[in-house]
Design an enzyme around this catalytic site. Sequence first.
Site, PDB file in Angstrom:
ATOM      1  N   SER A  48      -6.838 -12.993   2.867  1.00  0.00           N
ATOM      2  CA  SER A  48      -8.109 -12.894   2.133  1.00  0.00           C
ATOM      3  C   SER A  48      -8.861 -14.219   2.152  1.00  0.00           C
ATOM      4  O   SER A  48     -10.090 -14.249   2.245  1.00  0.00           O
ATOM      5  CB  SER A  48      -7.828 -12.494   0.675  1.00  0.00           C
ATOM      6  OG  SER A  48      -7.365 -11.166   0.621  1.00  0.00           O
TER       7      SER A  48
ATOM      8  N   TRP B  89      -0.893  -9.653  11.932  1.00  0.00           N
ATOM      9  CA  TRP B  89      -1.433  -8.316  11.642  1.00  0.00           C
ATOM     10  C   TRP B  89      -2.568  -7.963  12.575  1.00  0.00           C
ATOM     11  O   TRP B  89      -3.595  -7.436  12.136  1.00  0.00           O
ATOM     12  CB  TRP B  89      -1.954  -8.229  10.190  1.00  0.00           C
ATOM     13  CG  TRP B  89      -1.084  -8.825   9.153  1.00  0.00           C
ATOM     14  CD1 TRP B  89      -1.396  -9.854   8.330  1.00  0.00           C
ATOM     15  CD2 TRP B  89       0.255  -8.418   8.801  1.00  0.00           C
ATOM     16  NE1 TRP B  89      -0.341 -10.138   7.502  1.00  0.00           N
ATOM     17  CE2 TRP B  89       0.688  -9.264   7.776  1.00  0.00           C
ATOM     18  CE3 TRP B  89       1.110  -7.416   9.273  1.00  0.00           C
ATOM     19  CZ2 TRP B  89       1.941  -9.153   7.206  1.00  0.00           C
ATOM     20  CZ3 TRP B  89       2.367  -7.315   8.713  1.00  0.00           C
ATOM     21  CH2 TRP B  89       2.761  -8.172   7.688  1.00  0.00           C
TER      22      TRP B  89
ATOM     23  N   GLN C 168       0.109  16.957  -3.423  1.00  0.00           N
ATOM     24  CA  GLN C 168       0.387  17.745  -4.627  1.00  0.00           C
ATOM     25  C   GLN C 168      -0.028  19.217  -4.433  1.00  0.00           C
ATOM     26  O   GLN C 168       0.699  20.130  -4.819  1.00  0.00           O
ATOM     27  CB  GLN C 168      -0.361  17.121  -5.822  1.00  0.00           C
ATOM     28  CG  GLN C 168       0.090  17.618  -7.177  1.00  0.00           C
ATOM     29  CD  GLN C 168       1.498  17.152  -7.530  1.00  0.00           C
ATOM     30  OE1 GLN C 168       2.024  16.231  -6.924  1.00  0.00           O
ATOM     31  NE2 GLN C 168       2.122  17.809  -8.487  1.00  0.00           N
TER      32      GLN C 168
ATOM     33  N   GLY D  82       2.488  21.011  -2.538  1.00  0.00           N
ATOM     34  CA  GLY D  82       3.824  21.093  -3.142  1.00  0.00           C
ATOM     35  C   GLY D  82       4.885  20.514  -2.212  1.00  0.00           C
ATOM     36  O   GLY D  82       4.634  19.518  -1.522  1.00  0.00           O
TER      37      GLY D  82
ATOM     38  N   GLU E 215      -9.346  -5.511   6.928  1.00  0.00           N
ATOM     39  CA  GLU E 215     -10.774  -5.871   7.017  1.00  0.00           C
ATOM     40  C   GLU E 215     -11.363  -6.170   5.637  1.00  0.00           C
ATOM     41  O   GLU E 215     -12.507  -5.824   5.341  1.00  0.00           O
ATOM     42  CB  GLU E 215     -11.551  -4.811   7.809  1.00  0.00           C
ATOM     43  CG  GLU E 215     -10.983  -4.706   9.232  1.00  0.00           C
ATOM     44  CD  GLU E 215     -11.890  -4.121  10.266  1.00  0.00           C
ATOM     45  OE1 GLU E 215     -13.110  -4.181  10.078  1.00  0.00           O
ATOM     46  OE2 GLU E 215     -11.365  -3.612  11.273  1.00  0.00           O
ATOM     47  N   GLY E 216     -10.534  -6.796   4.819  1.00  0.00           N
ATOM     48  CA  GLY E 216     -10.935  -7.172   3.462  1.00  0.00           C
ATOM     49  C   GLY E 216     -10.372  -6.180   2.462  1.00  0.00           C
ATOM     50  O   GLY E 216     -10.731  -4.995   2.478  1.00  0.00           O
TER      51      GLY E 216
END
Length: 393
Positions: free
Chosen positions: A132, A156, A336, A339, A363-364
């Site tokens: 960052s 990364w 969810q 299920g 990218e932030g």
Amino acid sequence: MIVQLTEEQQAIKQAARDFAQTVLLPGVIERDRDMIYPEKEIKQMGEMGFLGMMVEPHYGGGGMDTLSYVLAMEEIAKVDASAAVIMSVNNSLVCYGIQAYASEEIKQKYLPKLSTGEWLGCFCLSEPEAGSDATSQKTQAEDKSDYYLVNGTKNWITNGGKAKLHLVIAQTHPELAHKGINVLCVESDQAGVVIGGKEDKLGIRSSDTHSIMYSDVKVDKSQRIGDDGFGFRFAMKTLDGGRIGIAAQALGIAAGAYELSLAYAKQREAFGKPIAQHQAIAFKLADMATEIEAARQLVYHAAYLKDQGKDYARAAAMAKVFASEVAMKHTVEAVQVHGGYGYVREYHVERMMRDAKITQIYEGTSEIQRLVISRAVLNGQLYDPIFITQDKS
Ligand code: CAA
């Protein structure tokens, strides 16, 4: 904002949708499971023009606007978020950065190859200790009069193992802090470029992420983009556009999970009727539809501002933070809705949930987007119709 898509934009969206369904969907589960890079699929994307969409035609690109690019990104990401990030980095960070800021010589040398997918590019900003806090670049580009000597490690890096062109952001004049940073075009086969191991990631597992070491890499001065010291500004301006691409990726992931959830909820029965007929599920679908549409408006709006030549940094940050949070929230909800089936690979939504997380980070991070937005808000740059009349700085 009301978006009326042109016939051409509708055709691009449909072509991307068809490609995603017919080429990317078969095999997406296996590629994710086994971390298999989509080699032939990316080659095909290059041939179809998806890797250099906004590059001017005389450099071999599609000459399209940002909105067309966003429409295609959304459709690709609905099915395969890994292919989408490969596409996003090549289009918005590498091709755009070169087209907007590089010398004619660099444009002619690289854009035709990058636009067709003959070469891929990567954007080398992050470091082990500078994520960052991007001004704290430790990688050095020492000025040796007629060339730079590059030493350092990048982390990364999307496309890191596949890219032939690296845009390397490095410090030349530490005493000038961020004003001493440069951006250099480095080719992967140059002496001293060492690609680290492939990262084993939670999501976007078939995309190619590596650390890269540069050890006494000699880079000719003609390979620098912009004036001496332009590198940090280059990174920030390029990332503003990159964030629109990642926002579109997040939108696509969310929309893909929603489409699958809706279809599943209509056919899966419980207590004598489709689960979509139960309010507990119907309201989830309503929230998904509403928030995904809100994200879409922000993403399209940021693309529109960029296409109009207006300042889009804050709009891109808003689109990215909102779309990525919608993607995370609603992919969890998609699991969810499904299920137990949602928890297994075959139904796709568990992969989408894992893929969504990275859109809040790269990218932030969401925190950096809020920093960008809050600074604008506190500076009195209110986000209203007056704002869109401001020209890009
Ligand atoms: N456009 C143009 N210039 C900009 C800018 C922008 N959007 N944002 C900042 N700048 C300029 C400022 O005007 C300032 O210049 P001056 O000193 O000449 O006035 C300079 O840059 C420094 O800016 P700040 O004072 O705001 O610097 P800061 O350290 O306080 O904050 C930051 C900057 C916004 C936090 C920035 O460091 C940032 O965006 N960090 C996140 C980095 C990031 O997104 N990394 C992602 C890695 S790339 C990736 O993920 C690729 C991949 O492979 C997927």
